[in-house]
Scaffold this motif. Structure first.
Motif, PDB file in Angstrom:
ATOM      1  N   ASP A 110      18.677   5.861  29.377  1.00 28.60           N
ATOM      2  CA  ASP A 110      19.544   6.118  30.524  1.00 28.60           C
ATOM      3  C   ASP A 110      18.979   7.223  31.420  1.00 28.60           C
ATOM      4  O   ASP A 110      18.996   7.111  32.646  1.00 28.60           O
ATOM      5  CB  ASP A 110      20.956   6.491  30.059  1.00 28.60           C
ATOM      6  CG  ASP A 110      21.809   5.266  29.752  1.00 28.60           C
ATOM      7  OD1 ASP A 110      21.342   4.143  30.007  1.00 28.60           O
ATOM      8  OD2 ASP A 110      22.932   5.441  29.257  1.00 28.60           O
ATOM      9  N   ALA A 111      18.493   8.293  30.811  1.00 24.94           N
ATOM     10  CA  ALA A 111      17.936   9.388  31.599  1.00 24.94           C
ATOM     11  C   ALA A 111      16.611   8.983  32.243  1.00 24.94           C
ATOM     12  O   ALA A 111      16.360   9.267  33.415  1.00 24.94           O
ATOM     13  CB  ALA A 111      17.743  10.621  30.720  1.00 24.94           C
ATOM     14  N   TYR A 112      15.764   8.308  31.482  1.00 26.64           N
ATOM     15  CA  TYR A 112      14.458   7.900  31.996  1.00 26.64           C
ATOM     16  C   TYR A 112      14.606   6.841  33.093  1.00 26.64           C
ATOM     17  O   TYR A 112      13.912   6.890  34.117  1.00 26.64           O
ATOM     18  CB  TYR A 112      13.601   7.363  30.852  1.00 26.64           C
ATOM     19  CG  TYR A 112      12.216   6.933  31.270  1.00 26.64           C
ATOM     20  CD1 TYR A 112      11.293   7.857  31.772  1.00 26.64           C
ATOM     21  CD2 TYR A 112      11.813   5.606  31.158  1.00 26.64           C
ATOM     22  CE1 TYR A 112      10.026   7.451  32.156  1.00 26.64           C
ATOM     23  CE2 TYR A 112      10.547   5.194  31.534  1.00 26.64           C
ATOM     24  CZ  TYR A 112       9.655   6.124  32.030  1.00 26.64           C
ATOM     25  OH  TYR A 112       8.407   5.730  32.414  1.00 26.64           O
ATOM     26  N   ALA A 129      15.010  13.647  31.098  1.00 27.50           N
ATOM     27  CA  ALA A 129      13.758  12.900  31.054  1.00 27.50           C
ATOM     28  C   ALA A 129      12.812  13.343  32.156  1.00 27.50           C
ATOM     29  O   ALA A 129      13.212  13.512  33.314  1.00 27.50           O
ATOM     30  CB  ALA A 129      14.026  11.398  31.196  1.00 27.50           C
ATOM     31  N   THR A 130      11.559  13.542  31.781  1.00 25.37           N
ATOM     32  CA  THR A 130      10.483  13.713  32.738  1.00 25.37           C
ATOM     33  C   THR A 130       9.741  12.375  32.820  1.00 25.37           C
ATOM     34  O   THR A 130      10.160  11.391  32.221  1.00 25.37           O
ATOM     35  CB  THR A 130       9.519  14.823  32.288  1.00 25.37           C
ATOM     36  OG1 THR A 130       8.842  14.400  31.083  1.00 25.37           O
ATOM     37  CG2 THR A 130      10.265  16.120  32.013  1.00 25.37           C
ATOM     38  N   GLY A 131       8.631  12.358  33.534  1.00 20.42           N
ATOM     39  CA  GLY A 131       7.893  11.116  33.637  1.00 20.42           C
ATOM     40  C   GLY A 131       7.233  10.685  32.347  1.00 20.42           C
ATOM     41  O   GLY A 131       6.880   9.513  32.187  1.00 20.42           O
ATOM     42  N   GLN A 132       7.083  11.609  31.391  1.00 20.43           N
ATOM     43  CA  GLN A 132       6.364  11.316  30.153  1.00 20.43           C
ATOM     44  C   GLN A 132       7.194  11.452  28.888  1.00 20.43           C
ATOM     45  O   GLN A 132       6.845  10.874  27.858  1.00 20.43           O
ATOM     46  CB  GLN A 132       5.149  12.256  30.042  1.00 20.43           C
ATOM     47  CG  GLN A 132       4.158  12.132  31.179  1.00 20.43           C
ATOM     48  CD  GLN A 132       3.513  10.762  31.248  1.00 20.43           C
ATOM     49  OE1 GLN A 132       3.246  10.142  30.217  1.00 20.43           O
ATOM     50  NE2 GLN A 132       3.266  10.263  32.448  1.00 20.43           N
ATOM     51  N   LEU A 158      10.862   4.719  27.314  1.00 21.96           N
ATOM     52  CA  LEU A 158       9.912   5.540  26.580  1.00 21.96           C
ATOM     53  C   LEU A 158       9.902   5.147  25.105  1.00 21.96           C
ATOM     54  O   LEU A 158      10.957   4.853  24.533  1.00 21.96           O
ATOM     55  CB  LEU A 158      10.282   7.015  26.710  1.00 21.96           C
ATOM     56  CG  LEU A 158      10.149   7.628  28.105  1.00 21.96           C
ATOM     57  CD1 LEU A 158      10.802   8.999  28.138  1.00 21.96           C
ATOM     58  CD2 LEU A 158       8.692   7.715  28.518  1.00 21.96           C
ATOM     59  N   PRO A 159       8.736   5.137  24.469  1.00 21.67           N
ATOM     60  CA  PRO A 159       8.688   4.847  23.034  1.00 21.67           C
ATOM     61  C   PRO A 159       9.266   6.013  22.237  1.00 21.67           C
ATOM     62  O   PRO A 159       9.386   7.145  22.744  1.00 21.67           O
ATOM     63  CB  PRO A 159       7.191   4.680  22.764  1.00 21.67           C
ATOM     64  CG  PRO A 159       6.520   5.488  23.824  1.00 21.67           C
ATOM     65  CD  PRO A 159       7.394   5.374  25.040  1.00 21.67           C
ATOM     66  N   LEU A 160       9.585   5.742  20.997  1.00 19.00           N
ATOM     67  CA  LEU A 160      10.247   6.734  20.152  1.00 19.00           C
ATOM     68  C   LEU A 160       9.423   8.020  20.020  1.00 19.00           C
ATOM     69  O   LEU A 160       9.985   9.126  19.985  1.00 19.00           O
ATOM     70  CB  LEU A 160      10.501   6.137  18.765  1.00 19.00           C
ATOM     71  CG  LEU A 160      11.496   6.871  17.860  1.00 19.00           C
ATOM     72  CD1 LEU A 160      12.864   6.987  18.523  1.00 19.00           C
ATOM     73  CD2 LEU A 160      11.613   6.152  16.525  1.00 19.00           C
ATOM     74  N   GLN A 161       8.091   7.884  19.994  1.00 23.75           N
ATOM     75  CA  GLN A 161       7.252   9.069  19.829  1.00 23.75           C
ATOM     76  C   GLN A 161       7.243   9.966  21.061  1.00 23.75           C
ATOM     77  O   GLN A 161       6.752  11.103  21.005  1.00 23.75           O
ATOM     78  CB  GLN A 161       5.814   8.684  19.461  1.00 23.75           C
ATOM     79  CG  GLN A 161       5.083   7.828  20.477  1.00 23.75           C
ATOM     80  CD  GLN A 161       5.236   6.349  20.194  1.00 23.75           C
ATOM     81  OE1 GLN A 161       6.237   5.924  19.614  1.00 23.75           O
ATOM     82  NE2 GLN A 161       4.228   5.572  20.556  1.00 23.75           N
TER      83      GLN A 161
END
Length: 224
Positions: free
Chosen positions: A204-206, A94-97, A42-45
Motif C-alpha cells: 500500500d505504501a509502495y 516506502a522509499t523507491g527501494q 517490493l520483495p520480502l527482503q
C-alpha cells in the motif's frame, strides 16, 4: 490528451483522461481491474520491520535521504459495536527501494517515527491521510505533515467518484493491486506479523509512491 502509464500496457483498455471539465470518467470496475497485469510490489527482503538499533539506523538513513515517501497505516479492526478504536497499530513508509514498517505498541521506533511524521523535509504521499492525522497525533504527539493526498489528485484527472489505492494503481499504472479482505481485517496489533501481512502492508505504501511518481511524470497539474 490521453493519460497512459509509460511502462505499463493494460491487457484491456480502461478509461483514459479526457481534458474536459464537463465530462467525468467512470472508475474501472473490479472485474476490469482484475484483468490487468499484477502490480509488482517490493520483495520480502526489501521490507524492514523496524525493531533493532540497526533497523533504526537503516530506516533513518534511507527515509531522510528521500524527499517523498509513500505513507500508510493499518489498524486492528473492531468487531464489537461502540468498542473504542485503538489504532493505528502499524505505520508503513516506502522509499523507491525499501519499505519500513513501524509497530506502535511500545516500539523502539516510535521516536524516529515521530520525527519522520513531523519533518517538513519529507513529503508523505498516500490515500486517506487526513483520517490518519488525529490518531497518529493521539498516539505519538506528532502532526502528520507535509502531505499529498492522492485521492484528491487522482480525482482531478476527471473522476467523479472517490478513487482509492487499488483503483488508482489501475488507472495510473495500468496494474492490478491485489487486496485481500482477510488480510485487511487481520490483527495488525499482533506481536508477530506474517509474511503475507508484511507484503500487504508494504504494497500500500509502495504503490502510493509509484502512483505519485507517475503523476509527476504525466499529470503534475493534479498535484497542486
Amino acid at each position: 490528451m490521453r493519460f497512459l502509464a509509460h511502462q505499463f500496457k493494460p491487457q484491456k483498455p480502461i478509461p483514459t483522461l479526457i481534458m474536459n471539465p464537463r465530462q467525468f470518467l467512470e472508475r474501472p470496475t473490479k472485474e476490469a481491474i482484475r484483468e490487468l497485469p499484477k502490480f509488482e510490489g517490493l520483495p520480502l527482503q526489501k521490507i524492514c520491520l523496524v525493531r533493532t538499533a540497526d533497523d533504526l539506523l537503516f530506516a533513518r538513513d534511507e527515509i531522510f535521504n528521500a524527499s517523498h515517501v509513500g505513507f500508510d497505516t493499518e489498524s486492528k479492526p473492531n468487531f464489537v459495536v461502540n468498542q473504542p478504536k485503538t489504532g493505528p497499530h502499524l505505520v508503513q513508509i516506502a522509499t523507491g527501494q525499501h519499505a519500513f514498517l513501524f509497530t506502535l505498541n511500545d516500539s523502539p521506533g516510535n521516536e524516529l517515527l515521530s520525527e519522520i511524521i513531523r519533518s517538513d523535509k519529507i513529503v508523505k504521499v498516500g490515500f486517506g491521510l487526513k483520517s490518519d492525522r488525529g490518531p497518529l497525533y493521539n498516539k505519538l504527539g506528532a502532526m502528520l505533515q507535509p502531505t499529498i493526498e492522492l485521492c484528491a489528485a487522482v480525482r482531478r484527472l476527471g473522476y467523479k467518484q472517490q478513487v482509492g489505492v487499488q483503483a488508482a494503481v489501475a488507472v495510473v499504472l495500468g496494474r492490478y493491486l491485489q487486496k485481500s479482505k482477510k488480510l485487511t481485517t487481520s490483527n495488525w496489533a499482533a506481536k508477530t506479523l506474517s509474511d503475507r501481512q508484511l507484503l500487504y502492508a508494504a504494497d500500500d505504501a509502495y504503490a502510493s509512491l509509484c502512483v505519485y511518481r507517475e503523476l509527476v511524470r504525466v499529470a503534475p497539474h493534479v498535484l497542486r
